[in-house]
Write a protein that holds these residues in place. Sequence first.
Motif, PDB file in Angstrom:
ATOM      1  N   CYS A 104       0.785  -1.248  -0.010  1.00  0.00           N
ATOM      2  CA  CYS A 104       0.019  -0.059  -0.177  1.00  0.00           C
ATOM      3  C   CYS A 104       0.822   1.395   0.145  1.00  0.00           C
ATOM      4  O   CYS A 104       0.259   2.366  -0.078  1.00  0.00           O
ATOM      5  N   HIS A 106       3.153   2.369   2.441  1.00  0.00           N
ATOM      6  CA  HIS A 106       3.403   2.999   3.685  1.00  0.00           C
ATOM      7  C   HIS A 106       4.795   3.113   3.830  1.00  0.00           C
ATOM      8  O   HIS A 106       5.119   3.831   4.553  1.00  0.00           O
ATOM      9  N   GLU A 138      -2.438   0.784  10.177  1.00  0.00           N
ATOM     10  CA  GLU A 138      -3.464   1.618   9.518  1.00  0.00           C
ATOM     11  C   GLU A 138      -4.207   0.600   8.555  1.00  0.00           C
ATOM     12  O   GLU A 138      -5.588   0.805   8.619  1.00  0.00           O
ATOM     13  N   GLU A 139      -3.753  -0.415   8.324  1.00  0.00           N
ATOM     14  CA  GLU A 139      -4.590  -1.707   7.552  1.00  0.00           C
ATOM     15  C   GLU A 139      -5.710  -2.363   8.282  1.00  0.00           C
ATOM     16  O   GLU A 139      -5.495  -3.484   8.776  1.00  0.00           O
ATOM     17  N   HIS A 364      -2.664  -2.682  -2.880  1.00  0.00           N
ATOM     18  CA  HIS A 364      -2.911  -4.029  -2.478  1.00  0.00           C
ATOM     19  C   HIS A 364      -2.732  -5.088  -3.524  1.00  0.00           C
ATOM     20  O   HIS A 364      -2.946  -6.209  -3.191  1.00  0.00           O
TER      21      HIS A 364
HETATM   22 ZN    ZN Z   1      -3.786  -0.129   2.010  1.00  0.00          ZN
END
Ligand code: ZN
Length: 393
Positions: A104, A106, A138-139, A364
């Motif tokens: 994602c 990050h 966060e996920e 993703h």
């Molecule tokens: Zn994500």
Amino acid sequence: MLATLLERGKDLHSNMQEWRRDLHQYPEIAYEEHRTSQKVAAQLRQLGLEVHTGIGETGVVGILKGKQAADRHLALRADMDALKLTELNNFAHASCHHGQMHGCGHDGHTAMLLGAATALARHPEFAGTVYFIFQPAEEGERGALRMLEDGLFKRFPIQEIYGMHNWPGLPAGEFAVHSGPVMAAINGFDISITGKGGHGGMPDQVNDPIIIAAQLINAIQTVISRNLSPVHSGVISLTQIQGGSGAYNVIPETVTLRGAIRTFYKADLELIYTRLRTLVEYTAAAFNAKASIKFLDGATATINHPAQAERCYQVVKNLVGADKAHWNPEPSMGAEDFAYFLLERPGAYIWIGNSNSPQSPALHSPYYDFNDEILPLGAAYWVKLVQSLSPLP
Ligand SMILES: [Zn+2]
Ligand SMILES: [Zn+2]
């Protein structure tokens, strides 16, 4: 500023790339970001920032005071966690942790914020205090909420908070800023239907929950199309259906359905809850069966505050030009837990373009990789934002 940032430290781009690829190679999932947060904290300390660790388990906050003292307290946030996903890339910095991947971006968010902290620590030409927030989980694991529960806004007098996410659908070198909704709320649900199981050849002797599930699946399609205002967005997706034991000749006793609701407004979510409860209960009753629905707390919608969004837009417009700064494009039905910060403080969360080609993998995807070319642009945005929000008098 981008040019200045690069001129002053060509090393900064290569440093950010090095940090980013290192994080990519050693991804850590929610609340397990121990190596990541140690690296972040070490880097911030090396810059001379005041550093607080263990906020929301593995969260880190770095504090930098500007040249001029002022009652101005701004927070910039990056997320640090990886996904539970097996990477299918073969490049040198591909994940060494099986089943975990920075799918994602990050890793890129963390590197850009560290880059901004480096640039601002070298040249603290702003008034007030900046808080660099490195958030865990966060996920889907509510790391933002965990940091808030751990007193983030009580321990630090943060007045405004800003976030940024890379966006593969947007070309590299461009930004998108929304005034209002950016990302949707997500709330899961479980439905359980209980009929009467028995012989597949004797349907008159049983009460078939599979037939009831089929009716309910169809009825649920009417909630968005017939109940939600046609100018509002919402999605209900049924994502699991389970019933039966594997036998061809047995009608099961129970069927369970699972799914998720995505909305932007609380009133819409409440309307959907009411309609789903009614459909579940009365559809089952119409077939002399019983059914129940349980709603699960998910993430709230990410709604930018208009004044702060406008400010971010001015900053990105100055940085890349009006043709590359998009104002109010369609929001996403994906969810983002930065939302919880925006419930408590004004701020805005923007998108930075990540793509170099239309084929570039989506967030993703097991083939995703953060685009290292945008690292200086992201860092420059943070620096410009700080300087615009807290100009020297
Ligand atoms: Zn994500
Ligand atoms: Zn993300």
